[in-house]
Scaffold this motif. Sequence first.
Motif: not given
Length: 945
Positions: A756-776
């Motif tokens: 859960y991320l609340s705030g401005r992001l200069q760019e979407l963190p690239s590491w999110i794509q590697s979270l194979h267990s991410l459900a929410r």
Amino acid sequence: MAESAVGFLLQRLAPVFENKVKLFTGVQAEVIYLKGQLELIRAFLRVADALEESDEELKVWVKQVRDVVHEAEDLLDELELVQVHNLTNGFSIYLRIRNMKARYRIAHDLKSINSRLKAISSSRKRFLSKLDSSSVASSSINTGNAWHDQRGDALLLDNTDLVGIDRPKKQVIGWLINGCPGRKVISVTGMGGIGKTTLVKKVYDDPDVKKHFKACAWVTVSQSCKIEELLKDLAKKLFSEIRRPIPEGMESMCSDKLKMIIKDLLQKKRYLVVFDDVWHMYEWEAVKYALPNNNCSSRIMITTRRSDLAFTSTIESNGKVYNLQPLKQDEAWDLFCRNTFQGDSCPSYLIDICKYILRKCEGLPLAIVAISGVLATKDKRRIDEWGMICHSLGAEIQGNGKLDNFKTVLNLSFNDLPYHLKYCFLYLSVFPQDYLIQRMRLIRLWIAEGFIEAKEGKTKEDVAHDYLKELLNRNLIQVAGTTTDGRVKTLRVHDLLREIIILKSKDQNFASIVKEQSAAWPEKIRRLSVHGTLPYRQQHRSVSQLRSFLMFGVGEYVPLGKLFPSGFKLLSVLDYQDAPLKKFPLAVIDLYHLRYLSLRNTKVKTVPGHIIGKLHNLETFDLKKTSVRELPVDILKLQKLRHLLVYQLKFKGYAQFHSKDGLKAPSEIGKLKSLQKLCFVEANQDCGMIIRQLGELSQLRRLGILKLREEDGMAFCLSIERLTNLHALSVASEGESKVIDLTFLCSPPPFLQRLYLSGRLQELPSWIQSLHSLARLFLKWSCLRYDPLVYLQDLPNLAHLELLKVYDGDTLHFRSGKFKKLKVLGLDKFDGLEEVTVGKDAMNCLEKLSIGRCELLKKVPSGIENLTKLKVLEFFDMPDELMKTICPHGPGKDYCKVLHIPDVYSTYWRDGGWDVYALDTFSRDCSPRSGTLIRSHEPRIQWKV
């Protein structure tokens, strides 16, 4: 249950023999002797526990064991207290003398306990003759007589005696007759008394089934069955079915020989074999190889109370599992009236009483038949007698012989539990009727009570989850609610099963449930659960053995010192959740053994440092929804603290939707090495010192951080990289326009499931794509300049995605074949969004779609008609132009696109809440705001770690 008490005490003794606890002179030998006696008695108790109901003398003996074990447990805890006081009292002569007296008393009491235990152990020899193999088998049959006779009656029921069976019968027959030629296993599962045997027998006897199979056999499996006897029974029935003589010497054959005979007999036949009431996996494993896979469309049916056994047994053959559900309301009423009034209708003046009793049965056929059988004997003119059953159903179950079979059926499930699960199951008795039990609350309470055994490579929370899963698999607990990513959220217990748990809990002196001030208390109280009214009138009763005190729905607060003036020094659980408490309870200062303290949803404002710092054994400290805004530095002394819950939700207005208030924590939070959950603390203090400390919390699984500054981004990422056990992470900036920089994170936690991320992001963190267990994944205020869906669409396990003010573009495109596991999608506050398109086979599992506050979006998503599994479509605060396109009374050019969706809503924020209108209630002028209001509720989605 005595076996559970002995096992629990032996577990408590383990640290003594691992040299983790130093013993005083004179105590060491007594503890060693105690351990030896307990181990001798424990094996005997495994049989005695199961048979005590049928033998009053044995029942008294078991009770004596249980009482002595409880006293020994209390002495060990007192001994630990004396040791602690001895170390902390320095050179105080008075206190040292007092402690010395306490040591001598404990040694003397322990010696007395060992003498009693020796006598009890010796007397067990009188019962050995009752517990030899033949007597055990006989006793098992006797104790189960009512159960087995009644189950036999279930096999003889006529169709006119049954309700609600046609639909499942048709389904199961279809599975039997149709399908591939390979051997298949079909399992029917459900809680005891739900009608598994009755359903399968009606399927088995159906003419179409009998005609389809050339050889059929029905084998009843008991809890105490022996594999050789099971195979002999199966072989005899098969030989009888095909009219062939039984081979000579079968009675003396070993199991391997029996399997070969059965396999040869069935090798070329299309057969149907039913194993009714299978309890353990080894029973299925022992017989499955005797049943050949002969490609003749043969079938095996299993009935079992254990869901895991049902699924496991069907996996190898790609078989089917039928999870039998309770009767529907009209079916239950039909069965109830048929048995209670012998075909007549229910008198009007009894309808409310009967419906209340029927609700307690919750669609369980055995319960309906049993209770209606009791009511059938009552005088219909004596409304008071009928009303009495409503108010004292537990007493009726205990004392009415007509309900013995029902009680036996459910007791079988309890008796089959291993000792380590019996305490966990009985603990459910402390919760009120119809109470939704939070999963994690239950797990933390189990751990605090000491019910969870440590296992190598697993945390106690992991083990507790395994225990809970096993109770669910045994159909002893029901799932009441789940999260969008499939985790169990809340649990409940069937009302009548709860009544039986309460009776057993009372009988075993496990817990005392007090619902009114006049209720009688037992002599020795170990766990006290108060429902509604504090029993302060019985303050003279000693509670020196009290281990747990929980309150539910208490209207007034009485200080613990006034409630229990004689003291409660062994207390380990104190649950004030939802109590009218305004100040921190000062009485906890002396509770050295306290492991669980919940002040959730109280009005407490401060936590005194000099008190909280003394609770060295505290594992859970729950301050959710309190007014506490700062934690004292003394909390760092709590080295065993595992769960620190310290936030409240903010719903002061729409702008703060999804927001939380956290609190200030000591900057050296890293000293709490045992922490597994920390939610929510503010990061913008002490120059970001707390951020650097987070990396020391290597056991952390859930973390919630508020007010993270942009300049602390690198330090935060370095800390997160060290939290390899993290499953859930929530991060919020200092405000909507403030940046959170997480681009420095190179190795994200490998098991992260919720982000859960609340705030401005200069760019979407690239590491999110590697979270194979991410459900929410929830993103808020990101304000990205490019479509984030491209980077999220291939996450393999993403089930819930919420995007609030995330993207400034005019189009969102869900590409074909992407977001394969997504079930819930929310789009909110996309100021420039004009079009949403859904490609073919995109989001093909989507069940709920919410779109809100997108002022330029004037039409429903293109391709929405392809979302065939969509159950709910909700628009909140959307332009009237869009709503008119799906209005059934107006132009409605897109109305046909949403016809396949069961629930379509238009929702508006008004006066601090949501007003909801259903699609078919929109007014004739196509204005949903002037349609029929179907409900008003608080915001639906909460950001929860």
